[in-house]
Scaffold this motif. Structure first.
Motif, PDB file in Angstrom:
ATOM      1  N   LEU A 155       0.809  -1.221   0.000  1.00 31.62           N
ATOM      2  CA  LEU A 155       0.000   0.000   0.000  1.00 31.62           C
ATOM      3  C   LEU A 155       0.842   1.271   0.000  1.00 31.62           C
ATOM      4  O   LEU A 155       0.427   2.296  -0.533  1.00 31.62           O
ATOM      5  N   ALA A 156       2.026   1.207   0.606  1.00 34.11           N
ATOM      6  CA  ALA A 156       2.835   2.422   0.735  1.00 34.11           C
ATOM      7  C   ALA A 156       3.889   2.568  -0.356  1.00 34.11           C
ATOM      8  O   ALA A 156       4.167   3.678  -0.806  1.00 34.11           O
ATOM      9  N   VAL A 157       4.473   1.448  -0.794  1.00 29.57           N
ATOM     10  CA  VAL A 157       5.570   1.529  -1.764  1.00 29.57           C
ATOM     11  C   VAL A 157       5.062   1.574  -3.197  1.00 29.57           C
ATOM     12  O   VAL A 157       5.513   2.395  -3.999  1.00 29.57           O
ATOM     13  N   PHE A 158       4.125   0.694  -3.539  1.00 28.97           N
ATOM     14  CA  PHE A 158       3.692   0.605  -4.935  1.00 28.97           C
ATOM     15  C   PHE A 158       3.173   1.939  -5.492  1.00 28.97           C
ATOM     16  O   PHE A 158       3.533   2.308  -6.613  1.00 28.97           O
ATOM     17  N   PRO A 159       2.332   2.690  -4.752  1.00 27.98           N
ATOM     18  CA  PRO A 159       1.853   3.950  -5.335  1.00 27.98           C
ATOM     19  C   PRO A 159       2.976   4.927  -5.674  1.00 27.98           C
ATOM     20  O   PRO A 159       2.892   5.658  -6.662  1.00 27.98           O
ATOM     21  N   VAL A 160       4.037   4.939  -4.864  1.00 31.79           N
ATOM     22  CA  VAL A 160       5.163   5.834  -5.160  1.00 31.79           C
ATOM     23  C   VAL A 160       5.942   5.299  -6.355  1.00 31.79           C
ATOM     24  O   VAL A 160       6.322   6.053  -7.258  1.00 31.79           O
ATOM     25  N   ALA A 161       6.169   3.988  -6.375  1.00 33.08           N
ATOM     26  CA  ALA A 161       6.929   3.392  -7.476  1.00 33.08           C
ATOM     27  C   ALA A 161       6.205   3.520  -8.817  1.00 33.08           C
ATOM     28  O   ALA A 161       6.846   3.625  -9.860  1.00 33.08           O
ATOM     29  N   ALA A 162       4.867   3.517  -8.782  1.00 35.81           N
ATOM     30  CA  ALA A 162       4.077   3.556 -10.029  1.00 35.81           C
ATOM     31  C   ALA A 162       3.497   4.934 -10.316  1.00 35.81           C
ATOM     32  O   ALA A 162       2.627   5.070 -11.174  1.00 35.81           O
ATOM     33  N   GLN A 163       3.981   5.958  -9.655  1.00 33.26           N
ATOM     34  CA  GLN A 163       3.340   7.270  -9.790  1.00 33.26           C
ATOM     35  C   GLN A 163       3.455   7.874 -11.184  1.00 33.26           C
ATOM     36  O   GLN A 163       2.597   8.663 -11.599  1.00 33.26           O
ATOM     37  N   SER A 164       4.482   7.485 -11.936  1.00 31.21           N
ATOM     38  CA  SER A 164       4.590   8.033 -13.292  1.00 31.21           C
ATOM     39  C   SER A 164       3.422   7.559 -14.161  1.00 31.21           C
ATOM     40  O   SER A 164       3.079   8.204 -15.154  1.00 31.21           O
ATOM     41  N   ILE A 165       2.776   6.463 -13.767  1.00 35.33           N
ATOM     42  CA  ILE A 165       1.619   5.949 -14.509  1.00 35.33           C
ATOM     43  C   ILE A 165       0.333   6.611 -14.035  1.00 35.33           C
ATOM     44  O   ILE A 165      -0.387   7.227 -14.822  1.00 35.33           O
ATOM     45  N   TRP A 166       0.017   6.482 -12.722  1.00 31.95           N
ATOM     46  CA  TRP A 166      -1.289   6.969 -12.268  1.00 31.95           C
ATOM     47  C   TRP A 166      -1.395   8.489 -12.282  1.00 31.95           C
ATOM     48  O   TRP A 166      -2.488   9.034 -12.411  1.00 31.95           O
ATOM     49  N   ARG A 167      -0.272   9.186 -12.177  1.00 29.90           N
ATOM     50  CA  ARG A 167      -0.349  10.660 -12.267  1.00 29.90           C
ATOM     51  C   ARG A 167      -0.814  11.081 -13.661  1.00 29.90           C
ATOM     52  O   ARG A 167      -1.565  12.047 -13.801  1.00 29.90           O
ATOM     53  N   LYS A 168      -0.385  10.349 -14.695  1.00 29.80           N
ATOM     54  CA  LYS A 168      -0.815  10.672 -16.059  1.00 29.80           C
ATOM     55  C   LYS A 168      -2.256  10.230 -16.294  1.00 29.80           C
ATOM     56  O   LYS A 168      -3.043  10.958 -16.900  1.00 29.80           O
ATOM     57  N   VAL A 169      -2.603   9.041 -15.823  1.00 31.02           N
ATOM     58  CA  VAL A 169      -3.954   8.516 -16.030  1.00 31.02           C
ATOM     59  C   VAL A 169      -5.005   9.448 -15.435  1.00 31.02           C
ATOM     60  O   VAL A 169      -6.035   9.725 -16.051  1.00 31.02           O
ATOM     61  N   ASP A 171      -4.403  12.645 -14.269  1.00 29.67           N
ATOM     62  CA  ASP A 171      -3.962  14.043 -14.251  1.00 29.67           C
ATOM     63  C   ASP A 171      -3.812  14.496 -12.802  1.00 29.67           C
ATOM     64  O   ASP A 171      -4.402  15.485 -12.361  1.00 29.67           O
ATOM     65  N   ALA A 172      -3.014  13.724 -12.051  1.00 28.48           N
ATOM     66  CA  ALA A 172      -2.945  13.892 -10.594  1.00 28.48           C
ATOM     67  C   ALA A 172      -1.638  14.521 -10.131  1.00 28.48           C
ATOM     68  O   ALA A 172      -1.030  14.078  -9.155  1.00 28.48           O
ATOM     69  N   THR A 173      -1.206  15.558 -10.816  1.00 30.35           N
ATOM     70  CA  THR A 173       0.048  16.215 -10.420  1.00 30.35           C
ATOM     71  C   THR A 173      -0.090  16.933  -9.085  1.00 30.35           C
ATOM     72  O   THR A 173       0.918  17.291  -8.468  1.00 30.35           O
ATOM     73  N   ASP A 174      -1.315  17.155  -8.625  1.00 31.34           N
ATOM     74  CA  ASP A 174      -1.530  17.874  -7.365  1.00 31.34           C
ATOM     75  C   ASP A 174      -1.411  16.972  -6.134  1.00 31.34           C
ATOM     76  O   ASP A 174      -1.368  17.461  -5.011  1.00 31.34           O
ATOM     77  N   ILE A 175      -1.366  15.663  -6.326  1.00 33.47           N
ATOM     78  CA  ILE A 175      -1.296  14.753  -5.183  1.00 33.47           C
ATOM     79  C   ILE A 175       0.129  14.751  -4.622  1.00 33.47           C
ATOM     80  O   ILE A 175       1.090  14.451  -5.329  1.00 33.47           O
ATOM     81  N   THR A 176       0.226  15.092  -3.348  1.00 33.56           N
ATOM     82  CA  THR A 176       1.527  15.168  -2.674  1.00 33.56           C
ATOM     83  C   THR A 176       1.776  13.904  -1.855  1.00 33.56           C
ATOM     84  O   THR A 176       0.897  13.054  -1.712  1.00 33.56           O
ATOM     85  N   ALA A 177       2.966  13.815  -1.277  1.00 34.15           N
ATOM     86  CA  ALA A 177       3.290  12.687  -0.393  1.00 34.15           C
ATOM     87  C   ALA A 177       2.353  12.679   0.818  1.00 34.15           C
ATOM     88  O   ALA A 177       1.934  11.618   1.283  1.00 34.15           O
ATOM     89  N   ASP A 178       2.006  13.865   1.323  1.00 33.77           N
ATOM     90  CA  ASP A 178       1.086  13.943   2.467  1.00 33.77           C
ATOM     91  C   ASP A 178      -0.303  13.429   2.086  1.00 33.77           C
ATOM     92  O   ASP A 178      -0.947  12.725   2.865  1.00 33.77           O
ATOM     93  N   THR A 179      -0.774  13.798   0.881  1.00 35.27           N
ATOM     94  CA  THR A 179      -2.069  13.315   0.407  1.00 35.27           C
ATOM     95  C   THR A 179      -2.065  11.794   0.303  1.00 35.27           C
ATOM     96  O   THR A 179      -3.009  11.122   0.724  1.00 35.27           O
ATOM     97  N   LEU A 180      -0.995  11.247  -0.252  1.00 34.18           N
ATOM     98  CA  LEU A 180      -0.873   9.804  -0.405  1.00 34.18           C
ATOM     99  C   LEU A 180      -0.846   9.113   0.958  1.00 34.18           C
ATOM    100  O   LEU A 180      -1.498   8.090   1.166  1.00 34.18           O
ATOM    101  N   THR A 181      -0.125   9.688   1.904  1.00 35.05           N
ATOM    102  CA  THR A 181      -0.057   9.123   3.259  1.00 35.05           C
ATOM    103  C   THR A 181      -1.438   9.092   3.897  1.00 35.05           C
ATOM    104  O   THR A 181      -1.852   8.077   4.472  1.00 35.05           O
TER     105      THR A 181
END
Length: 200
Positions: A155-169, A171-181
């Motif tokens: 839950l914690a590692v995969f979203p960071v490792a795959a962020q280049s994918i879901w940020r594009k899908v 359009d989530a450039t506004d999601i920060t590390a705090d938001t993800l946490t």
């Protein structure tokens, strides 16, 4: 200069894998001669050892100490685990790619070393803390302690490792590390339940 070479090696290992990164490429990335690269590390095995000893192990030890200090409070330990993992991965751009390429994927050159030297420092702390918390009635008894860290890492590692994918899908450039946490902790602590006010 040595730190600069380690920085270059970590970036290239993350992008191309350890097997795909020649010492000459590291030297070129760091803008030094191959001779200087050999002077500091000699060969790739010694370079990989230095990466583990000087960059990975200190991160894991600091992380394990923070989580281990909270094993009597499972909620705070889980919150700390998630927050520290996401913050650490976000602060070290090379770490998610290196973890995926060299630890998770079969044949990764760091897997055996991580299993022998680093993973037990945190994995057993989390599992043992979960068992004690269950015995004391402070943690869901349906959880399997040996799988708790697996779930937390997923839950914690995969979203960071795959962020280049879901940020594009999305359009989530506004999601920060705090938001993800916050998202991961809400999912862990409350699942898909609606708040009490909504249910009423």
């Amino acid at each position: 200069m040595r730190e600069r070479l380690l920085d270059a090696a970590l970036t290239l290992f993350s992008e191309h894998g350890i097997a795909g990164t020649a010492l000459s490429l590291v030297a070129r990335k760091a803008r030094v001669t191959p001779a200087l690269m050999h002077y500091y590390f000699g060969n790739k095995d010694r370079l990989v050892d230095a990466v583990i000893d000087e960059r990975l192990e200190p991160l894991v030890q600091a992380f394990g100490a923070k989580v281990g200090a909270l094993t009597n409070d499972p909620r705070r330990a889980i919150e700390t685990f998630v927050a520290e993992v996401i913050a650490t991965l976000s602060a070290h751009a090379w770490l998610p790619g290196l973890w995926l390429r060299e630890v998770v994927i079969e044949g990764g050159q760091l897997r055996a070393r991580m299993l022998e030297r680093l993973a037990p420092q945190v994995a057993h702390v989390v599992a043992d803390g979960a068992r004690r918390a269950q015995a004391a009635g402070r943690l869901n008894p349906d959880l399997e302690p040996r799988l708790l860290m697996v779930s937390l890492v997923g839950l914690a590692v995969f979203p960071v490792a795959a962020q280049s994918i879901w940020r594009k899908v999305f359009d989530a450039t506004d999601i920060t590390a705090d938001t993800l946490t916050r998202h991961v902790l809400a999912l862990l602590m409350r699942g898909l339940e609606l708040p009490d006010e909504t249910r009423r």
